[in-house]
Design an enzyme around this catalytic site. Structure first.
Site, PDB file in Angstrom:
ATOM      1  N   LYS A   1       0.835  -1.206   0.000  1.00 38.45           N
ATOM      2  CA  LYS A   1       0.000   0.000   0.000  1.00 38.45           C
ATOM      3  C   LYS A   1       0.865   1.250   0.000  1.00 38.45           C
ATOM      4  O   LYS A   1       0.551   2.232  -0.683  1.00 38.45           O
ATOM      5  CB  LYS A   1      -0.943  -0.001   1.206  1.00 38.45           C
ATOM      6  CG  LYS A   1      -1.876   1.194   1.287  1.00 38.45           C
ATOM      7  CD  LYS A   1      -2.744   1.109   2.540  1.00 38.45           C
ATOM      8  CE  LYS A   1      -3.770   2.205   2.622  1.00 38.45           C
ATOM      9  NZ  LYS A   1      -3.225   3.542   2.757  1.00 38.45           N
TER      10      LYS A   1
ATOM     11  N   ASN B   1       2.118   1.716  -3.558  1.00 35.81           N
ATOM     12  CA  ASN B   1       1.005   2.143  -4.404  1.00 35.81           C
ATOM     13  C   ASN B   1       0.643   3.608  -4.154  1.00 35.81           C
ATOM     14  O   ASN B   1       0.489   4.399  -5.092  1.00 35.81           O
ATOM     15  CB  ASN B   1      -0.209   1.238  -4.147  1.00 35.81           C
ATOM     16  CG  ASN B   1      -1.361   1.561  -5.070  1.00 35.81           C
ATOM     17  OD1 ASN B   1      -1.335   1.223  -6.242  1.00 35.81           O
ATOM     18  ND2 ASN B   1      -2.378   2.214  -4.541  1.00 35.81           N
ATOM     19  N   ASN B   2       0.531   3.987  -2.875  1.00 36.53           N
ATOM     20  CA  ASN B   2       0.167   5.364  -2.544  1.00 36.53           C
ATOM     21  C   ASN B   2       1.269   6.344  -2.909  1.00 36.53           C
ATOM     22  O   ASN B   2       0.983   7.480  -3.292  1.00 36.53           O
ATOM     23  CB  ASN B   2      -0.200   5.485  -1.067  1.00 36.53           C
ATOM     24  CG  ASN B   2      -1.572   4.928  -0.776  1.00 36.53           C
ATOM     25  OD1 ASN B   2      -2.208   4.340  -1.640  1.00 36.53           O
ATOM     26  ND2 ASN B   2      -2.031   5.085   0.433  1.00 36.53           N
TER      27      ASN B   2
ATOM     28  N   LYS C   1      -0.211  12.456   5.292  1.00 34.92           N
ATOM     29  CA  LYS C   1       0.063  11.445   6.324  1.00 34.92           C
ATOM     30  C   LYS C   1       0.685  10.211   5.691  1.00 34.92           C
ATOM     31  O   LYS C   1       1.712   9.707   6.139  1.00 34.92           O
ATOM     32  CB  LYS C   1      -1.213  11.064   7.077  1.00 34.92           C
ATOM     33  CG  LYS C   1      -0.969  10.015   8.150  1.00 34.92           C
ATOM     34  CD  LYS C   1      -2.005   8.916   8.316  1.00 34.92           C
ATOM     35  CE  LYS C   1      -2.848   8.497   7.198  1.00 34.92           C
ATOM     36  NZ  LYS C   1      -2.802   7.075   6.846  1.00 34.92           N
TER      37      LYS C   1
END
Length: 165
Positions: free
Chosen positions: A36, A39-40, A105
């Site tokens: 993740k 990907n982010n 964040k």
């Protein structure tokens, strides 16, 4: 994106299918969250790069639709410009789906993960600085991360472009 042993993944997969249509078993425990992050990182950084490119096209007086036709027909294309933006920010909608605050964040977590591996992330640092300016300098943290286009235009004294029609 799930990290779990094969046995555990098999047990929870029916529940996960009730929550989403695409489930990726990324490997053992912890691999889902690390995937993740990767990907982010791509999604957030591409969004900032797209914001700068469309703001530049606007500053240069280029027609938005024609510019998108050219860019989306070459290797310069990306998911922001082809999938999300035509239905959101290029229609003037910057209300949150995925807030700039959340992108910042996530990008902070990404940069911490890279630092823990002693991996320099120059593009990540630049993207993080851009998101920090959008949140703290421009007060846009509650807007959708596609709203980085509006932040970039505001910094350049430009009116954010919209698709015609």
């Amino acid at each position: 994106m799930v990290g779990a042993s094969s046995n555990d993944f098999g047990r929870v997969k029916p529940s996960l299918e009730g929550m989403g249509s695409v489930i990726h078993h990324c490997g053992g425990p912890g691999t889902g969250i690390r995937t993740k992050l990767v990907n982010n990182f791509l999604a957030i950084s591409q969004n900032q790069l797209s914001a700068e490119a469309i703001a530049l096209a606007t500053a240069l007086g280029l027609e938005l639709e024609q510019t998108l036709t050219v860019v989306n027909g070459t290797t310069a294309t990306n998911g922001s410009l082809t999938l999300g933006w035509p239905n959101k920010v290029l229609k003037g909608d910057i209300e949150p789906g995925f807030k700039i605050d959340l992108a910042l964040k996530d990008l902070s977590l990404i940069m911490e993960a890279a630092k823990s591996k002693k991996l320099p992330m120059m593009m990540g640092a630049a993207a993080k600085e851009s998101l920090t300016i959008a949140t703290t300098g421009l007060g846009m943290g509650e807007k959708d991360f596609s709203g980085l286009l509006h932040a970039q235009c505001k910094l350049g004294g430009l009116t954010p472009p919209k698709l015609k029609g």
